[in-house]
Design a protein around this motif. Sequence first.
Motif, mmCIF file in Angstrom:
data_model
loop_
_atom_site.group_PDB
_atom_site.id
_atom_site.type_symbol
_atom_site.label_atom_id
_atom_site.label_comp_id
_atom_site.label_asym_id
_atom_site.label_seq_id
_atom_site.Cartn_x
_atom_site.Cartn_y
_atom_site.Cartn_z
ATOM 1 N N ARG A 24 35.167 36.368 19.842
ATOM 2 C CA ARG A 24 34.984 36.277 18.384
ATOM 3 C C ARG A 24 36.230 36.640 17.601
ATOM 4 O O ARG A 24 36.422 36.169 16.488
ATOM 5 C CB ARG A 24 33.848 37.185 17.940
ATOM 6 N N TYR A 25 37.059 37.525 18.146
ATOM 7 C CA TYR A 25 38.218 38.025 17.415
ATOM 8 C C TYR A 25 39.495 37.739 18.197
ATOM 9 O O TYR A 25 39.633 38.192 19.327
ATOM 10 C CB TYR A 25 38.083 39.531 17.180
ATOM 11 N N PRO A 26 40.436 37.019 17.615
ATOM 12 C CA PRO A 26 41.664 36.658 18.332
ATOM 13 C C PRO A 26 42.669 37.812 18.371
ATOM 14 O O PRO A 26 43.767 37.740 17.827
ATOM 15 C CB PRO A 26 42.191 35.479 17.507
ATOM 16 N N VAL A 27 42.300 38.903 19.028
ATOM 17 C CA VAL A 27 43.119 40.108 19.053
ATOM 18 C C VAL A 27 44.480 39.840 19.684
ATOM 19 O O VAL A 27 45.516 40.241 19.145
ATOM 20 C CB VAL A 27 42.394 41.251 19.793
ATOM 21 N N ARG A 28 44.504 39.157 20.814
ATOM 22 C CA ARG A 28 45.774 38.899 21.489
ATOM 23 C C ARG A 28 46.699 38.066 20.606
ATOM 24 O O ARG A 28 47.910 38.309 20.558
ATOM 25 C CB ARG A 28 45.555 38.225 22.828
ATOM 26 N N GLU A 29 46.143 37.101 19.902
ATOM 27 C CA GLU A 29 46.967 36.272 19.019
ATOM 28 C C GLU A 29 47.535 37.114 17.877
ATOM 29 O O GLU A 29 48.688 36.958 17.490
ATOM 30 C CB GLU A 29 46.150 35.100 18.469
ATOM 31 N N TYR A 30 46.736 38.013 17.357
ATOM 32 C CA TYR A 30 47.190 38.898 16.281
ATOM 33 C C TYR A 30 48.308 39.808 16.779
ATOM 34 O O TYR A 30 49.337 39.975 16.125
ATOM 35 C CB TYR A 30 46.024 39.729 15.745
ATOM 36 N N VAL A 31 48.115 40.418 17.959
ATOM 37 C CA VAL A 31 49.125 41.318 18.515
ATOM 38 C C VAL A 31 50.415 40.554 18.762
ATOM 39 O O VAL A 31 51.510 41.044 18.462
ATOM 40 C CB VAL A 31 48.604 41.984 19.814
ATOM 41 N N SER A 32 50.309 39.352 19.294
ATOM 42 C CA SER A 32 51.498 38.541 19.549
ATOM 43 C C SER A 32 52.256 38.245 18.260
ATOM 44 O O SER A 32 53.478 38.423 18.184
ATOM 45 C CB SER A 32 51.103 37.230 20.239
ATOM 46 N N ALA A 33 51.543 37.815 17.247
ATOM 47 C CA ALA A 33 52.188 37.488 15.965
ATOM 48 C C ALA A 33 52.808 38.733 15.325
ATOM 49 O O ALA A 33 53.928 38.677 14.803
ATOM 50 C CB ALA A 33 51.176 36.854 15.017
ATOM 51 N N MET A 34 52.102 39.849 15.379
ATOM 52 C CA MET A 34 52.615 41.078 14.779
ATOM 53 C C MET A 34 53.853 41.565 15.524
ATOM 54 O O MET A 34 54.836 41.984 14.910
ATOM 55 C CB MET A 34 51.533 42.158 14.781
ATOM 56 N N ALA A 35 53.827 41.525 16.860
ATOM 57 C CA ALA A 35 54.984 41.957 17.640
ATOM 58 C C ALA A 35 56.189 41.070 17.351
ATOM 59 O O ALA A 35 57.323 41.552 17.254
ATOM 60 C CB ALA A 35 54.658 41.949 19.131
ATOM 61 N N PHE A 36 55.953 39.774 17.188
ATOM 62 C CA PHE A 36 57.049 38.870 16.862
ATOM 63 C C PHE A 36 57.650 39.214 15.495
ATOM 64 O O PHE A 36 58.872 39.252 15.327
ATOM 65 C CB PHE A 36 56.580 37.413 16.885
ATOM 66 N N GLU A 37 56.797 39.463 14.519
ATOM 67 C CA GLU A 37 57.285 39.850 13.191
ATOM 68 C C GLU A 37 58.052 41.173 13.239
ATOM 69 O O GLU A 37 59.103 41.319 12.598
ATOM 70 C CB GLU A 37 56.122 39.952 12.203
ATOM 71 N N LEU A 38 57.562 42.134 14.011
ATOM 72 C CA LEU A 38 58.254 43.413 14.152
ATOM 73 C C LEU A 38 59.606 43.221 14.844
ATOM 74 O O LEU A 38 60.585 43.902 14.507
ATOM 75 C CB LEU A 38 57.393 44.408 14.927
ATOM 76 N N ALA A 39 59.672 42.289 15.790
ATOM 77 C CA ALA A 39 60.941 41.987 16.450
ATOM 78 C C ALA A 39 61.957 41.466 15.433
ATOM 79 O O ALA A 39 63.136 41.848 15.465
ATOM 80 C CB ALA A 39 60.733 40.966 17.566
ATOM 81 N N GLN A 40 61.493 40.612 14.540
ATOM 82 C CA GLN A 40 62.389 40.100 13.496
ATOM 83 C C GLN A 40 62.890 41.234 12.603
ATOM 84 O O GLN A 40 64.070 41.298 12.254
ATOM 85 C CB GLN A 40 61.680 39.034 12.650
ATOM 86 N N ALA A 57 56.808 41.903 24.338
ATOM 87 C CA ALA A 57 55.405 42.252 24.063
ATOM 88 C C ALA A 57 54.676 41.072 23.433
ATOM 89 O O ALA A 57 53.519 40.793 23.773
ATOM 90 C CB ALA A 57 55.332 43.473 23.149
ATOM 91 N N ALA A 58 55.341 40.374 22.528
ATOM 92 C CA ALA A 58 54.732 39.200 21.887
ATOM 93 C C ALA A 58 54.413 38.133 22.919
ATOM 94 O O ALA A 58 53.331 37.533 22.896
ATOM 95 C CB ALA A 58 55.659 38.650 20.807
ATOM 96 N N GLN A 59 55.331 37.901 23.847
ATOM 97 C CA GLN A 59 55.100 36.895 24.888
ATOM 98 C C GLN A 59 53.969 37.327 25.824
ATOM 99 O O GLN A 59 53.139 36.505 26.211
ATOM 100 C CB GLN A 59 56.381 36.652 25.666
ATOM 101 N N ALA A 60 53.945 38.608 26.172
ATOM 102 C CA ALA A 60 52.880 39.108 27.051
ATOM 103 C C ALA A 60 51.513 38.974 26.389
ATOM 104 O O ALA A 60 50.532 38.591 27.032
ATOM 105 C CB ALA A 60 53.154 40.567 27.426
ATOM 106 N N ALA A 61 51.440 39.283 25.099
ATOM 107 C CA ALA A 61 50.164 39.192 24.388
ATOM 108 C C ALA A 61 49.704 37.741 24.241
ATOM 109 O O ALA A 61 48.506 37.479 24.173
ATOM 110 C CB ALA A 61 50.281 39.853 23.012
ATOM 111 N N ALA A 62 50.641 36.818 24.208
ATOM 112 C CA ALA A 62 50.302 35.406 24.035
ATOM 113 C C ALA A 62 49.664 34.820 25.305
ATOM 114 O O ALA A 62 48.993 33.788 25.231
ATOM 115 C CB ALA A 62 51.528 34.602 23.651
ATOM 116 N N GLN A 63 49.882 35.470 26.446
ATOM 117 C CA GLN A 63 49.309 34.977 27.701
ATOM 118 C C GLN A 63 47.966 35.648 27.954
ATOM 119 O O GLN A 63 47.831 36.853 27.786
ATOM 120 C CB GLN A 63 50.243 35.272 28.869
ATOM 121 N N ARG A 64 47.009 34.860 28.361
ATOM 122 C CA ARG A 64 45.700 35.404 28.716
ATOM 123 C C ARG A 64 45.801 36.155 30.042
ATOM 124 O O ARG A 64 46.588 35.758 30.910
ATOM 125 C CB ARG A 64 44.679 34.270 28.862
#
Length: 67
Positions: A24-40, A57-64
Amino acid sequence: MEDQVNAKTGAFSIEERHRRHADRYPVREYVSAMAFELAQMARWDGDEHLAGLLEAAAQAAAQRPGE
């Protein structure tokens, strides 16, 4: 996948509750996007090492799990 229900209590197993929550909740997608933004942000601040860690971390979160 068959629902995993405790025969005594009728409650779902921890694994089943986690799976239902993840569906129901795309937690991994959120973590990936947030980590990418923090990297920037780290890169803008001149911290290339931290940026690299956050991108990993963003890449790891993007993988199931299990992929």
